[in-house]
Design an enzyme around this catalytic site. Structure first.
Site: not given
Length: 144
Positions: A61, A63, A99-100, A114
């Site tokens: 959700l 954007h 969120m970014e 990793d």
């Protein structure tokens, strides 16, 4: 998704951080830049930037927003055998970039894991959090 169409476009900035703890030889390998897979911090920096850019593809959700800046900084803490990452994300738009910034931190840390898992599977990712956000209706917020 939340309708942000009526919100004013403002400059928005978010800072987030996180850490990865590892064995002393793993930290030394990263610090010396001698890992056989390459420059761990350089690759993690590019991965973090890519993570910020792809946030809306990963978080259902969120954007999609045009980022104007993503800065990635690393700090080594030999006392705790940790590598810290801090990301600042910026845009001019109708919704924030928290969120970014958080996605960038997470992707950067996962990239370090990793790249180094063959020498240290016991690494621990922790303390991913928002440090600060500015802009928009809610104004300025800073973690204590």
């Amino acid at each position: 998704m939340v309708d942000v169409g009526s919100k004013a476009e403002t400059k928005r900035v978010a800072r987030a951080e996180g850490s990865i703890t590892m064995q002393p030889p793993t930290l030394a390998l990263i610090e010396a830049g001698t890992h056989k897979k390459g420059d761990v911090l350089g690759i993690a920096r590019i991965a973090a930037i890519g993570g910020a850019k792809r946030c809306a593809d990963l978080i259902p959700l969120a954007h999609p927003i045009p980022l104007t800046r993503v800065a990635v900084d690393f700090a080594i803490d030999r006392a705790t055998l940790s590598l810290h990452i801090e990301v600042t994300a910026e845009t001019v738009g109708r919704t924030g970039v928290e969120m970014e910034a958080l996605t960038a931190v997470s992707v950067g840390l996962l990239t370090i894991y990793d790249m180094c898992k063959a020498v240290d599977r016991g690494m621990t990712i922790s303390a991913v959090r928002l440090l600060e956000k500015e802009g928009g209706k809610s104004g300025h917020w800073k973690a204590e």
